[in-house]
Design an enzyme around this catalytic site. Structure first.
Site, PDB file in Angstrom:
ATOM      1  N   LYS A   1      32.342 -52.721  17.878  1.00  0.00           N
ATOM      2  CA  LYS A   1      33.377 -51.679  17.892  1.00  0.00           C
ATOM      3  C   LYS A   1      34.787 -52.244  18.082  1.00  0.00           C
ATOM      4  CE  LYS A   1      31.198 -47.404  17.877  1.00  0.00           C
ATOM      5  NZ  LYS A   1      29.827 -47.637  18.213  1.00  0.00           N
TER       6      LYS A   1
ATOM      7  N   SER B   1      23.866 -54.713  16.547  1.00  0.00           N
ATOM      8  CA  SER B   1      25.217 -54.154  16.646  1.00  0.00           C
ATOM      9  C   SER B   1      25.838 -54.210  18.041  1.00  0.00           C
ATOM     10  CB  SER B   1      25.213 -52.705  16.141  1.00  0.00           C
ATOM     11  OG  SER B   1      24.199 -51.963  16.792  1.00  0.00           O
TER      12      SER B   1
HETATM   13  C1  LIG Z   1      28.724 -47.123  17.675  1.00  0.00           C
HETATM   14  C2  LIG Z   1      27.510 -47.974  17.559  1.00  0.00           C
HETATM   15  C3  LIG Z   1      26.668 -47.915  16.419  1.00  0.00           C
HETATM   16  C4  LIG Z   1      26.861 -46.935  15.288  1.00  0.00           C
HETATM   17  O1  LIG Z   1      28.108 -47.006  14.660  1.00  0.00           O
HETATM   18  P1  LIG Z   1      28.654 -45.791  13.808  1.00  0.00           P
HETATM   19  O2  LIG Z   1      29.918 -46.290  13.250  1.00  0.00           O
HETATM   20  O3  LIG Z   1      28.828 -44.617  14.732  1.00  0.00           O
HETATM   21  O4  LIG Z   1      27.609 -45.478  12.771  1.00  0.00           O
HETATM   22  C5  LIG Z   1      25.606 -48.797  16.355  1.00  0.00           C
HETATM   23  N1  LIG Z   1      25.343 -49.668  17.348  1.00  0.00           N
HETATM   24  C6  LIG Z   1      26.108 -49.745  18.458  1.00  0.00           C
HETATM   25  C7  LIG Z   1      25.748 -50.730  19.496  1.00  0.00           C
HETATM   26  C8  LIG Z   1      27.219 -48.898  18.596  1.00  0.00           C
HETATM   27  O5  LIG Z   1      27.984 -48.984  19.697  1.00  0.00           O
END
Ligand SMILES: *Cc1c(COP(=O)(O)O)cnc(C)c1O
Length: 322
Positions: free
Chosen positions: A53, A306
């Site tokens: 993010k 992510s």
């Molecule tokens: C926010 C987030 C997502 C999903 O991202 P989007 O842009 O809302 O689809 C996936 N994994 C993690 C760890 C996140 O913080």
């Protein structure tokens, strides 16, 4: 016309490259043996602030004019996006305000404060928080930084896709955890506009599959109830700007169970010594559970890990539950 194109992602990468980590892309022999797919992990759990993010937040905050920046920024997310916005604002010396739910976790509050942001508490639902954020942004001239539905945020997240393609040839598929679709819309734009032969899949838990339902219906469709352990993607409906990109570029949406997610999280820790939060392990769980189509066996598939933000007490609960 969609909200962003490859050139926006290239610009974003240029703007943020001095600040973010270029995270490793590693081959996993263990997961390759288990699944028959050649598994690569893109480690955004090792990114600054613990998730991807920071990419979108920095691209948005660094794009502000100095006048707007000096007035400050505001967001309504208590999770990874809140931390990222606080961090990005501090890099530029701007004030950041983060609105948390009244029941928000003390650990998250401490981390956001640690990045120098001011914390406010409001209500329990995201609607309540977002309307306060928009009110304050109008009254005080603060810039609202949306968690996903914003071209700068989407383009920033897309920089992950550029790194994957530079670090690995012959990628057959990239698998992405999907909430409001900021991450997948950026990544899919980068991948498909550079290398249309590679597939892009989104993955959701079956208790939070609004994008899968919307994708099949051909129209944004909201869920009434959300129920999943993957707290980074408890989104009731995909974004207005992000969803058309998903429709244009994403090959398919896959579904996993919470059990699949927690078992992938545990295996990553046990076998690779890597800590993902449940949401971060959703992509790998699609490979290990067999949700990914069989035609990818023997081919190179990247699971985008992510994020890695999970408290040790929560982790202990997840590990003892399965
Ligand atoms: C926010 C987030 C997502 C999903 O991202 P989007 O842009 O809302 O689809 C996936 N994994 C993690 C760890 C996140 O913080």
């Amino acid at each position: 016309m969609t909200a962003i194109s490859l050139s926006d992602v290239l610009d974003a990468r240029e703007r943020i490259s001095g600040v973010i980590h270029r995270t490793p892309l590693i081959y996993s022999r263990t997961f390759t043996l288990i699944s028959g797919v050649k598994v690569y992990l893109k480690l955004e759990n090792l990114q600054k602030t613990g998730s991807f993010k920071i990419r979108g937040a920095c691209n948005k905050v660094f794009s502000l004019s100095p006048e707007d920046g000096r007035k400050g920024v505001i967001t309504a997310s208590s999770g990874n996006h809140g931390q990222a916005v606080a961090y990005a604002a501090r890099m530029r010396g701007y004030d950041a305000t983060v609105i948390m739910p009244e029941c928000g976790s003390a650990a998250k509050a401490a981390s956001i404060k640690g990045y120098g942001a001011e914390l406010l508490y409001c209500g329990t639902t995201s609607d309540q928080r977002i309307s306060l954020a928009k009110e304050m942004s109008a009254e005080r001239g603060l810039t609202f930084v949306p968690p996903y539905d914003d071209p700068c945020v989407m383009a920033g997240q897309g920089s992950v896709g550029l790194e994957i393609m530079e670090d690995l040839e012959d990628v057959a598929a990239v698998i992405v955890p999907t909430g409001g679709c900021g991450l997948i819309s950026g990544v899919a734009t980068a991948i498909k506009e550079k290398n249309p032969g590679a597939s892009v899949f989104g993955v959701e838990p079956d208790g939070s599959n609004s994008t899968g339902i919307s994708f099949r219906a051909g129209v944004r469709t909201a869920l009434e109830d959300i129920n999943t352990v993957a707290d980074g993607i408890r989104t009731t409906v995909p974004g207005e700007l992000t969803f058309p990109v998903v429709q244009r570029y994403v090959d398919d949406m896959l579904t996993v169970t919470d059990g699949d997610v927690l078992s992938a999280q545990r295996l990553m820790l046990e076998r690779c010594k890597l800590l993902a939060e449940p949401t971060g392990a959703v992509s790998l769980s699609a490979i290990l559970s067999g949700a990914l189509p069989d035609k990818f066996k023997g081919r190179r598939v990247v699971a985008l890990i992510s994020g890695g933000n999970v408290s040790m007490s929560q982790l202990a609960e997840y590990l003892s539950a399965n």
